[in-house]
Design a protein around this motif. Structure first.
Motif, short mmCIF file in Angstrom:
data_model
loop_
_atom_site.label_atom_id
_atom_site.label_comp_id
_atom_site.label_asym_id
_atom_site.label_seq_id
_atom_site.Cartn_x
_atom_site.Cartn_y
_atom_site.Cartn_z
N ARG A 6 57.24 82.76 -0.80
CA ARG A 6 58.16 82.48 0.31
C ARG A 6 57.42 81.78 1.45
NH1 ARG A 6 61.71 87.97 0.84
NH2 ARG A 6 62.85 87.71 -1.11
N TYR A 7 56.22 82.26 1.77
CA TYR A 7 55.44 81.62 2.82
C TYR A 7 55.09 80.18 2.46
CZ TYR A 7 54.79 86.05 5.26
OH TYR A 7 54.99 87.21 5.94
N ILE A 8 54.74 79.96 1.22
CA ILE A 8 54.42 78.60 0.77
C ILE A 8 55.66 77.72 0.87
CG2 ILE A 8 53.78 77.20 -1.23
CD1 ILE A 8 51.92 79.50 -2.06
N ILE A 14 58.76 73.30 6.61
CA ILE A 14 58.40 72.97 7.98
C ILE A 14 57.56 71.69 8.02
CG2 ILE A 14 57.00 73.72 9.95
CD1 ILE A 14 57.98 76.60 9.33
N LEU A 15 56.65 71.55 7.09
CA LEU A 15 55.82 70.35 7.03
C LEU A 15 56.66 69.10 6.76
CD1 LEU A 15 52.96 69.15 7.07
CD2 LEU A 15 52.87 69.55 4.61
N ALA A 18 58.61 68.23 9.89
CA ALA A 18 57.73 67.63 10.91
C ALA A 18 57.42 66.17 10.58
CB ALA A 18 56.44 68.44 11.02
N ILE A 19 57.18 65.87 9.33
CA ILE A 19 56.90 64.48 8.92
C ILE A 19 58.11 63.60 9.16
CG2 ILE A 19 56.43 63.00 6.93
CD1 ILE A 19 54.61 65.27 5.87
N ILE A 20 59.29 64.07 8.80
CA ILE A 20 60.51 63.29 9.03
C ILE A 20 60.74 63.08 10.52
CG2 ILE A 20 63.04 63.35 8.84
CD1 ILE A 20 62.62 64.71 6.08
N GLY A 21 60.51 64.11 11.34
CA GLY A 21 60.67 63.99 12.79
C GLY A 21 59.71 62.98 13.38
#
Length: 149
Positions: A6-8, A14-15, A18-21
């Protein structure tokens, strides 16, 4: 083991977000050269009509050197897309650039608001013909201003 997966998964989501943003933010910044000049044959520009308000005077520019001087001035602009214009209306220049294609003429409309904002109208686009930008650098307006002296 399930907790680790789940953490992975959450970290990966999230990664990716962030890249799309970051890609979106980078695409907001551009230049006048990229938006306009690189998409047209500037040698085919034969006329620029410039209207100045609030005194409503017009200047018709047909001299190739003056046209090139105006285009060089505009090419210096660094732009950031903006959906909201905080227009100061002390002086506004409206430029109508006519690009000759033999039996057809394209029109590109540019409105400069107090060296802070610019709107670009491109009649060749099928939708979103008007795009607004905030000008993020200082540029020299003298080639345009000198036409009205």
């Amino acid at each position: 083991m399930r907790r680790r997966n789940r953490y992975i998964l959450k970290s990966a989501i999230i990664l990716i977000a962030a890249i799309i943003g970051m890609m979106y933010i980078v695409n907001l910044d551009t230049t006048f050269r990229k938006v306009v000049l690189d998409r047209m044959d500037t040698a085919r520009i034969n006329t620029i009509l410039i209207s100045k308000s609030p005194d409503y005077t017009d200047q018709l520019v047909k001299d190739k050197n003056d046209i090139q001087s105006i285009l060089n001035t505009l090419a210096e602009m660094k732009l950031r897309k903006s959906s909201i214009l905080d227009k100061g209306l002390n002086s506004t220049y409206m430029l109508s650039i006519f690009v000759d294609h033999g039996n057809k003429r394209d029109l590109l409309g540019i409105t400069l608001y107090d060296q802070n904002y610019i709107e670009i109208y491109d009649e060749t686009k099928t939708k979103n013909k008007i795009t607004s930008y905030k000008i993020t650098n200082d540029y020299e307006m003298e080639p345009i201003r000198k036409l009205f002296k």
